[in-house]
Design a protein around this motif. Sequence first.
Motif, PDB file in Angstrom:
ATOM      1  N   GLU A  32      50.278  56.646  31.901  1.00  0.00           N
ATOM      2  CA  GLU A  32      50.730  56.635  30.518  1.00  0.00           C
ATOM      3  C   GLU A  32      52.247  56.588  30.349  1.00  0.00           C
ATOM      4  O   GLU A  32      52.741  56.018  29.381  1.00  0.00           O
ATOM      5  CB  GLU A  32      50.201  57.873  29.785  1.00  0.00           C
ATOM      6  CG  GLU A  32      48.691  57.986  29.769  1.00  0.00           C
ATOM      7  CD  GLU A  32      48.015  56.895  28.959  1.00  0.00           C
ATOM      8  OE1 GLU A  32      48.609  56.425  27.970  1.00  0.00           O
ATOM      9  OE2 GLU A  32      46.893  56.512  29.325  1.00  0.00           O
ATOM     10  N   LEU A  33      52.983  57.222  31.238  1.00  0.00           N
ATOM     11  CA  LEU A  33      54.418  57.416  31.010  1.00  0.00           C
ATOM     12  C   LEU A  33      55.342  56.678  31.966  1.00  0.00           C
ATOM     13  O   LEU A  33      56.531  56.557  31.688  1.00  0.00           O
ATOM     14  CB  LEU A  33      54.745  58.921  31.042  1.00  0.00           C
ATOM     15  CG  LEU A  33      53.971  59.782  30.045  1.00  0.00           C
ATOM     16  CD1 LEU A  33      54.333  61.242  30.226  1.00  0.00           C
ATOM     17  CD2 LEU A  33      54.210  59.323  28.632  1.00  0.00           C
ATOM     18  N   TRP A  34      54.827  56.213  33.107  1.00  0.00           N
ATOM     19  CA  TRP A  34      55.669  55.486  34.055  1.00  0.00           C
ATOM     20  C   TRP A  34      55.801  54.046  33.598  1.00  0.00           C
ATOM     21  O   TRP A  34      54.824  53.390  33.247  1.00  0.00           O
ATOM     22  CB  TRP A  34      55.064  55.536  35.447  1.00  0.00           C
ATOM     23  CG  TRP A  34      55.898  54.825  36.459  1.00  0.00           C
ATOM     24  CD1 TRP A  34      55.675  53.574  36.969  1.00  0.00           C
ATOM     25  CD2 TRP A  34      57.087  55.289  37.096  1.00  0.00           C
ATOM     26  NE1 TRP A  34      56.653  53.243  37.865  1.00  0.00           N
ATOM     27  CE2 TRP A  34      57.537  54.277  37.964  1.00  0.00           C
ATOM     28  CE3 TRP A  34      57.826  56.464  36.996  1.00  0.00           C
ATOM     29  CZ2 TRP A  34      58.682  54.418  38.732  1.00  0.00           C
ATOM     30  CZ3 TRP A  34      58.956  56.594  37.772  1.00  0.00           C
ATOM     31  CH2 TRP A  34      59.372  55.582  38.631  1.00  0.00           C
ATOM     32  N   ASN A  35      57.013  53.534  33.604  1.00  0.00           N
ATOM     33  CA  ASN A  35      57.274  52.148  33.250  1.00  0.00           C
ATOM     34  C   ASN A  35      57.823  51.460  34.482  1.00  0.00           C
ATOM     35  O   ASN A  35      58.971  51.702  34.876  1.00  0.00           O
ATOM     36  CB  ASN A  35      58.267  52.080  32.085  1.00  0.00           C
ATOM     37  CG  ASN A  35      58.482  50.669  31.592  1.00  0.00           C
ATOM     38  OD1 ASN A  35      58.720  49.757  32.372  1.00  0.00           O
ATOM     39  ND2 ASN A  35      58.394  50.501  30.287  1.00  0.00           N
ATOM     40  N   GLU A  36      57.005  50.639  35.104  1.00  0.00           N
ATOM     41  CA  GLU A  36      57.389  49.984  36.359  1.00  0.00           C
ATOM     42  C   GLU A  36      58.613  49.088  36.174  1.00  0.00           C
ATOM     43  O   GLU A  36      59.494  49.057  37.024  1.00  0.00           O
ATOM     44  CB  GLU A  36      56.212  49.171  36.907  1.00  0.00           C
ATOM     45  CG  GLU A  36      56.435  48.647  38.300  1.00  0.00           C
ATOM     46  CD  GLU A  36      56.584  49.746  39.352  1.00  0.00           C
ATOM     47  OE1 GLU A  36      57.404  49.570  40.271  1.00  0.00           O
ATOM     48  OE2 GLU A  36      55.898  50.778  39.251  1.00  0.00           O
ATOM     49  N   ALA A  37      58.665  48.369  35.072  1.00  0.00           N
ATOM     50  CA  ALA A  37      59.799  47.476  34.822  1.00  0.00           C
ATOM     51  C   ALA A  37      61.100  48.257  34.708  1.00  0.00           C
ATOM     52  O   ALA A  37      62.157  47.804  35.160  1.00  0.00           O
ATOM     53  CB  ALA A  37      59.559  46.652  33.564  1.00  0.00           C
ATOM     54  N   GLU A  38      61.026  49.439  34.108  1.00  0.00           N
ATOM     55  CA  GLU A  38      62.213  50.294  33.959  1.00  0.00           C
ATOM     56  C   GLU A  38      62.456  51.129  35.210  1.00  0.00           C
ATOM     57  O   GLU A  38      63.575  51.578  35.447  1.00  0.00           O
ATOM     58  CB  GLU A  38      62.035  51.229  32.762  1.00  0.00           C
ATOM     59  CG  GLU A  38      61.944  50.540  31.427  1.00  0.00           C
ATOM     60  CD  GLU A  38      63.303  50.185  30.878  1.00  0.00           C
ATOM     61  OE1 GLU A  38      64.295  50.866  31.208  1.00  0.00           O
ATOM     62  OE2 GLU A  38      63.373  49.215  30.101  1.00  0.00           O
ATOM     63  N   GLY A  39      61.383  51.391  35.945  1.00  0.00           N
ATOM     64  CA  GLY A  39      61.497  52.229  37.140  1.00  0.00           C
ATOM     65  C   GLY A  39      61.735  53.694  36.815  1.00  0.00           C
ATOM     66  O   GLY A  39      62.436  54.392  37.540  1.00  0.00           O
ATOM     67  N   ARG A  40      61.129  54.168  35.730  1.00  0.00           N
ATOM     68  CA  ARG A  40      61.340  55.559  35.342  1.00  0.00           C
ATOM     69  C   ARG A  40      60.238  56.041  34.399  1.00  0.00           C
ATOM     70  O   ARG A  40      59.516  55.258  33.801  1.00  0.00           O
ATOM     71  CB  ARG A  40      62.684  55.745  34.680  1.00  0.00           C
ATOM     72  CG  ARG A  40      62.864  54.922  33.433  1.00  0.00           C
ATOM     73  CD  ARG A  40      64.260  55.058  32.901  1.00  0.00           C
ATOM     74  NE  ARG A  40      64.501  54.023  31.908  1.00  0.00           N
ATOM     75  CZ  ARG A  40      65.439  54.092  31.016  1.00  0.00           C
ATOM     76  NH1 ARG A  40      66.233  55.129  30.992  1.00  0.00           N
ATOM     77  NH2 ARG A  40      65.615  53.124  30.151  1.00  0.00           N
ATOM     78  N   LEU A  41      60.192  57.380  34.288  1.00  0.00           N
ATOM     79  CA  LEU A  41      59.290  58.008  33.338  1.00  0.00           C
ATOM     80  C   LEU A  41      59.911  57.976  31.952  1.00  0.00           C
ATOM     81  O   LEU A  41      61.125  57.959  31.813  1.00  0.00           O
ATOM     82  CB  LEU A  41      59.036  59.470  33.720  1.00  0.00           C
ATOM     83  CG  LEU A  41      58.174  59.738  34.935  1.00  0.00           C
ATOM     84  CD1 LEU A  41      58.199  61.221  35.269  1.00  0.00           C
ATOM     85  CD2 LEU A  41      56.760  59.261  34.727  1.00  0.00           C
ATOM     86  N   GLY A  91      53.438  56.026  18.986  1.00  0.00           N
ATOM     87  CA  GLY A  91      52.837  55.261  20.066  1.00  0.00           C
ATOM     88  C   GLY A  91      53.809  54.405  20.854  1.00  0.00           C
ATOM     89  O   GLY A  91      53.398  53.624  21.703  1.00  0.00           O
ATOM     90  N   ILE A  92      55.096  54.551  20.608  1.00  0.00           N
ATOM     91  CA  ILE A  92      56.107  53.740  21.284  1.00  0.00           C
ATOM     92  C   ILE A  92      56.644  54.482  22.497  1.00  0.00           C
ATOM     93  O   ILE A  92      57.035  55.649  22.406  1.00  0.00           O
ATOM     94  CB  ILE A  92      57.258  53.391  20.311  1.00  0.00           C
ATOM     95  CG1 ILE A  92      56.713  52.547  19.150  1.00  0.00           C
ATOM     96  CG2 ILE A  92      58.383  52.665  21.046  1.00  0.00           C
ATOM     97  CD1 ILE A  92      57.729  52.314  18.046  1.00  0.00           C
ATOM     98  N   TRP A  93      56.670  53.801  23.647  1.00  0.00           N
ATOM     99  CA  TRP A  93      57.234  54.373  24.880  1.00  0.00           C
ATOM    100  C   TRP A  93      58.749  54.358  24.768  1.00  0.00           C
ATOM    101  O   TRP A  93      59.349  53.359  24.367  1.00  0.00           O
ATOM    102  CB  TRP A  93      56.803  53.558  26.094  1.00  0.00           C
ATOM    103  CG  TRP A  93      57.323  54.087  27.397  1.00  0.00           C
ATOM    104  CD1 TRP A  93      56.710  55.003  28.187  1.00  0.00           C
ATOM    105  CD2 TRP A  93      58.535  53.742  28.064  1.00  0.00           C
ATOM    106  NE1 TRP A  93      57.458  55.260  29.308  1.00  0.00           N
ATOM    107  CE2 TRP A  93      58.599  54.499  29.255  1.00  0.00           C
ATOM    108  CE3 TRP A  93      59.591  52.896  27.779  1.00  0.00           C
ATOM    109  CZ2 TRP A  93      59.661  54.417  30.142  1.00  0.00           C
ATOM    110  CZ3 TRP A  93      60.652  52.808  28.673  1.00  0.00           C
ATOM    111  CH2 TRP A  93      60.668  53.562  29.838  1.00  0.00           C
ATOM    112  N   ARG A  94      59.362  55.466  25.097  1.00  0.00           N
ATOM    113  CA  ARG A  94      60.822  55.561  25.064  1.00  0.00           C
ATOM    114  C   ARG A  94      61.321  56.007  26.427  1.00  0.00           C
ATOM    115  O   ARG A  94      60.843  56.985  26.970  1.00  0.00           O
ATOM    116  CB  ARG A  94      61.268  56.553  23.992  1.00  0.00           C
ATOM    117  CG  ARG A  94      61.034  56.043  22.592  1.00  0.00           C
ATOM    118  CD  ARG A  94      61.429  57.083  21.547  1.00  0.00           C
ATOM    119  NE  ARG A  94      61.288  56.552  20.201  1.00  0.00           N
ATOM    120  CZ  ARG A  94      60.137  56.446  19.558  1.00  0.00           C
ATOM    121  NH1 ARG A  94      59.034  56.830  20.121  1.00  0.00           N
ATOM    122  NH2 ARG A  94      60.099  55.952  18.340  1.00  0.00           N
ATOM    123  N   GLY A  95      62.287  55.321  26.927  1.00  0.00           N
ATOM    124  CA  GLY A  95      62.856  55.658  28.223  1.00  0.00           C
ATOM    125  C   GLY A  95      64.363  55.743  28.190  1.00  0.00           C
ATOM    126  O   GLY A  95      65.004  55.552  29.208  1.00  0.00           O
TER     127      GLY A  95
END
Length: 79
Positions: free
Chosen positions: A39-48, A55-59
Amino acid sequence: MSWAMLDRAARMAAVVGDPEAAAEYRALADKSRTAVFRELWNEAEGRLGCIGADGIWRGHPQTWEEYLAVNAGLLSPDQ
């Protein structure tokens, strides 16, 4: 936070010699870890990151979740 708590509970149960509790807490910790990375890991960003009520992912760098897993000893700083 729940991942860190369950991980520590599994370790403590092992130290005090309660293998059943250790196994139960380890299973819950592993389930939490899987959910965190799903749910929280963003591979493209390489971070949680975090997901807000919208519902928007924020990094962004101010997201405290990015550092929580490192500070709790669950991820290395490189991760």
